[in-house]
Design an enzyme around this catalytic site. Structure first.
Site, PDB file in Angstrom:
ATOM      1  N   HIS B   8       0.857  -1.196   0.000  1.00  0.00           N
ATOM      2  CA  HIS B   8       0.000   0.000   0.000  1.00  0.00           C
ATOM      3  C   HIS B   8       0.891   1.243   0.000  1.00  0.00           C
ATOM      4  O   HIS B   8       1.999   1.229   0.542  1.00  0.00           O
ATOM      5  CB  HIS B   8      -0.888   0.036   1.252  1.00  0.00           C
ATOM      6  CG  HIS B   8      -1.744  -1.180   1.443  1.00  0.00           C
ATOM      7  ND1 HIS B   8      -2.819  -1.460   0.636  1.00  0.00           N
ATOM      8  CD2 HIS B   8      -1.692  -2.180   2.362  1.00  0.00           C
ATOM      9  CE1 HIS B   8      -3.395  -2.585   1.050  1.00  0.00           C
ATOM     10  NE2 HIS B   8      -2.728  -3.045   2.086  1.00  0.00           N
ATOM     11  N   ARG B  64      -3.353   3.270   0.611  1.00  0.00           N
ATOM     12  CA  ARG B  64      -3.218   2.853   2.009  1.00  0.00           C
ATOM     13  C   ARG B  64      -4.537   2.285   2.496  1.00  0.00           C
ATOM     14  O   ARG B  64      -5.573   2.962   2.425  1.00  0.00           O
ATOM     15  CB  ARG B  64      -2.789   4.049   2.864  1.00  0.00           C
ATOM     16  CG  ARG B  64      -2.466   3.670   4.293  1.00  0.00           C
ATOM     17  CD  ARG B  64      -1.620   4.744   4.982  1.00  0.00           C
ATOM     18  NE  ARG B  64      -2.399   5.918   5.328  1.00  0.00           N
ATOM     19  CZ  ARG B  64      -1.911   6.959   6.009  1.00  0.00           C
ATOM     20  NH1 ARG B  64      -0.633   6.966   6.388  1.00  0.00           N
ATOM     21  NH2 ARG B  64      -2.677   7.985   6.293  1.00  0.00           N
ATOM     22  N   HIS B 171      -9.987  -6.927   1.921  1.00  0.00           N
ATOM     23  CA  HIS B 171      -9.151  -6.139   2.842  1.00  0.00           C
ATOM     24  C   HIS B 171      -9.985  -5.040   3.481  1.00  0.00           C
ATOM     25  O   HIS B 171     -10.485  -4.155   2.799  1.00  0.00           O
ATOM     26  CB  HIS B 171      -7.980  -5.524   2.074  1.00  0.00           C
ATOM     27  CG  HIS B 171      -6.796  -5.170   2.929  1.00  0.00           C
ATOM     28  ND1 HIS B 171      -6.894  -4.421   4.072  1.00  0.00           N
ATOM     29  CD2 HIS B 171      -5.484  -5.495   2.809  1.00  0.00           C
ATOM     30  CE1 HIS B 171      -5.686  -4.296   4.608  1.00  0.00           C
ATOM     31  NE2 HIS B 171      -4.819  -4.934   3.876  1.00  0.00           N
ATOM     32  N   TYR B 187      -7.952  -6.327  10.955  1.00  0.00           N
ATOM     33  CA  TYR B 187      -7.457  -6.933   9.710  1.00  0.00           C
ATOM     34  C   TYR B 187      -7.509  -8.465   9.786  1.00  0.00           C
ATOM     35  O   TYR B 187      -8.023  -9.136   8.882  1.00  0.00           O
ATOM     36  CB  TYR B 187      -6.000  -6.513   9.441  1.00  0.00           C
ATOM     37  CG  TYR B 187      -5.822  -5.124   8.866  1.00  0.00           C
ATOM     38  CD1 TYR B 187      -6.789  -4.131   9.006  1.00  0.00           C
ATOM     39  CD2 TYR B 187      -4.654  -4.785   8.178  1.00  0.00           C
ATOM     40  CE1 TYR B 187      -6.599  -2.860   8.482  1.00  0.00           C
ATOM     41  CE2 TYR B 187      -4.464  -3.518   7.649  1.00  0.00           C
ATOM     42  CZ  TYR B 187      -5.426  -2.554   7.804  1.00  0.00           C
ATOM     43  OH  TYR B 187      -5.226  -1.301   7.276  1.00  0.00           O
ATOM     44  N   HIS B 216      -2.764 -11.251   4.784  1.00  0.00           N
ATOM     45  CA  HIS B 216      -2.252 -11.559   6.123  1.00  0.00           C
ATOM     46  C   HIS B 216      -2.296 -13.063   6.369  1.00  0.00           C
ATOM     47  O   HIS B 216      -2.763 -13.529   7.410  1.00  0.00           O
ATOM     48  CB  HIS B 216      -3.028 -10.785   7.196  1.00  0.00           C
ATOM     49  CG  HIS B 216      -3.362  -9.385   6.766  1.00  0.00           C
ATOM     50  ND1 HIS B 216      -4.629  -8.994   6.451  1.00  0.00           N
ATOM     51  CD2 HIS B 216      -2.575  -8.313   6.516  1.00  0.00           C
ATOM     52  CE1 HIS B 216      -4.624  -7.722   6.054  1.00  0.00           C
ATOM     53  NE2 HIS B 216      -3.391  -7.287   6.077  1.00  0.00           N
ATOM     54  N   GLU B 277       3.445  -6.694   2.412  1.00  0.00           N
ATOM     55  CA  GLU B 277       2.734  -5.489   2.875  1.00  0.00           C
ATOM     56  C   GLU B 277       3.690  -4.426   3.393  1.00  0.00           C
ATOM     57  O   GLU B 277       3.334  -3.639   4.261  1.00  0.00           O
ATOM     58  CB  GLU B 277       1.665  -5.832   3.942  1.00  0.00           C
ATOM     59  CG  GLU B 277       0.533  -4.799   3.967  1.00  0.00           C
ATOM     60  CD  GLU B 277      -0.635  -5.166   4.872  1.00  0.00           C
ATOM     61  OE1 GLU B 277      -0.611  -6.221   5.493  1.00  0.00           O
ATOM     62  OE2 GLU B 277      -1.594  -4.369   4.919  1.00  0.00           O
TER      63      GLU B 277
END
Lengths: 328, 328
Positions: B8, B64, B171, B187, B216, B277
């Site tokens: 991001h 972001r 996300h 998250y 993740h 990330e």
């Protein structure tokens, strides 16, 4: 001795659920009528049978988590239901004192300060010999409206837990939010959420002897242990071992060998307590192993790295230390 | 070639955040003024520097995540902000076409049917060459009021994703619920929640070519893979490999070696896409390794079981297959 610290009375006689159904519907259910024989039958054909088959000796036993339903009705409803269901747990443990030790549900209610739980907690611990309780961080049932666990909102209850020397398992109930499947999302999310809340605060500076057990292997936490160590570091918190691991424990309700192996690798053995949550969320037999998914004892025994002393801690020693009122 | 599918623009020039601040406050921020040199500087001193240091070649780059803030303002605010921030991503990728490929934010808004995202998605993909998008399963920012991802509510957007052959990374954005720390709970919970929602339905029967990436490392899912296999079995769903793994992929944003080892052990290599990330949630150096927590390439390379062919799939091949519009 092998102690399973996490079991719920999921198999209670139908009369209990009928009672609750009436109560939830605003009717007066009257006294609960369940005979000792009915209790014996539901235990002997389920939890006790599985204890024997799998080779565990004793289960810390609490009301069905999904039925705590703190979001149903008001605080009076929750108080009445908690008394009824805790009494049933007391009866199970009195009938099978060598196989079960009692853990209570708290009469939480959304938005109601948790000091309302103290009377029932004291009754269970002081009068009925309960050794632990289940604390719901989200009594709203999936809407998460309560302050985080580090908030002073919870302190009166923590003071009582410390005074009584009783650990709390952080365990949500069913979800009334359609986004969250209860055992597949809400439970695991709650474990993860609670741990992160604890990272954010300094709760154990205020309560150095408070003890929390995070079930379901700690949710996502051990898998993301690097993330949590890194977040704590970025937030200028102490090392997790100093910040939380003198007070926070994980159970072993992780239903496959690689998950248990990870848990045992990253979390100190002193912080891991054996548990299976049987009869619980996952009831089937894993076709990859031929054994029940929730027969977690096999995974502990299947781990190649644990010493005999480590296993003793996980199966019994840590439970004696954390649930210090238990003298089984 | 090493492709990081999850980055991001966390380091965007302050003018972007100032613009957003004005917009959120109900002011007219006017045109965004950021020079190419400012963009170059923020990229060269951060993401590009880290790519070179760590040895990755290209990042799939999106706005972001924490600043998508779909819960702020109404759909018009979200649409305007999405256009502005997607345009900035387009500029980054135009300035560094060998190092970044663009992934867009969608102009979601709580309670607004997601077909409102189609125009911006088409603009990004058809006019600006974007290769993917980020789909927020909870535009409320931690209150989870949207229907589950398997609900027909989402279908018009899925139809467009399929038509455009664009994958969606599931996300969330920042949390405005104090229970959920955003990168430490919201998250990870969202990843877990989304996967469980997909188990509950038959989405990929209706959309056999729809592709979702769960970031993740899949939240808690791989750690609890036995639980999810067992829940699917109890619910009479197909085996997860048939039910979901033709359409669902996991990235490698797991910030320690044991976590990555677990992921690689339980999830088929075809379903794993390299990602870090960076620069993101965890920015520090792990004192246990001396390297950045989010330098996930090291963990892939440190896994003893992967073949060269497996690594090629994780680092590049799977990304080419899933993000099929990418021709880098």
């Amino acid at each position: 001795m092998i102690v399973d610290i996490h079991g719920h009375y999921t198999t209670a006689p139908q009369a209990l659920w009928d009672w609750r159904k009436k109560q939830s519907a605003g009717q007066k259910p009257g006294p609960l009528r369940i005979s000792d024989d009915e209790i014996r039958e539901t235990i002997e054909s389920n939890q006790l049978k599985l204890q024997k088959e799998r080779g565990s000796d004793l289960t810390f036993f609490s009301p069905r988590a999904g039925s705590m339903e703190h979001h149903v009705g008001d605080a009076a409803i929750s108080a009445e239901w908690s008394r009824v269901t805790n009494d049933v747990i007391h009866r199970v443990c009195s009938l099978f004192p060598k196989s079960f030790a009692p853990v209570c549900q708290l009469p939480q209610s959304p938005g109601v300060p948790p000091q309302n739980c103290i009377a029932e907690l004291e009754r269970c611990v002081n009068e009925l010999g309960f050794i632990g309780c289940n604390l719901n961080p989200d009594p709203s049932g999936g809407h998460w409206k309560e302050p985080p666990l580090i908030d002073k909102w919870w302190y009166p209850l923590y003071e009582k837990l410390v005074e009584l020397d009783v650990p709390a398992m952080i365990h949500v109930s069913s979800s009334c939010n359609p986004a969250f499947h209860f055992t597949g999302a809400h439970y695991i999310n709650a474990d993860t959420t609670a741990f992160m809340q604890l990272i954010q605060g300094d709760l154990f500076k205020d309560f150095p002897t408070l003890k929390f057990v995070i079930p379901h292997g700690g949710g996502a936490v051990p898998y993301h242990w690097g993330r949590y160590r890194g977040l704590a570091q970025d937030m200028k918190r102490p090392l997790l071992k100093d910040h939380l691991l003198k007070n926070v424990y994980f159970d072993t309700c992780v239903y496959h060998q690689p998950g248990i192996d990870l848990l045992l690798k990253v979390i100190p053995v002193e912080n891991i307590l054996f548990a299976s949550e049987m009869v619980g969320a996952v009831r089937g037999i894993d076709p990859e192993t031929g054994h029940h998914y929730d027969d977690t004892k096999r995974y502990i025994e299947g781990n190649p790295s644990l010493s005999a002393s480590d296993k003793q801690k996980i199966f019994e020693g840590n439970a004696r230390r954390v649930y210090s009122r238990w003298r089984g």
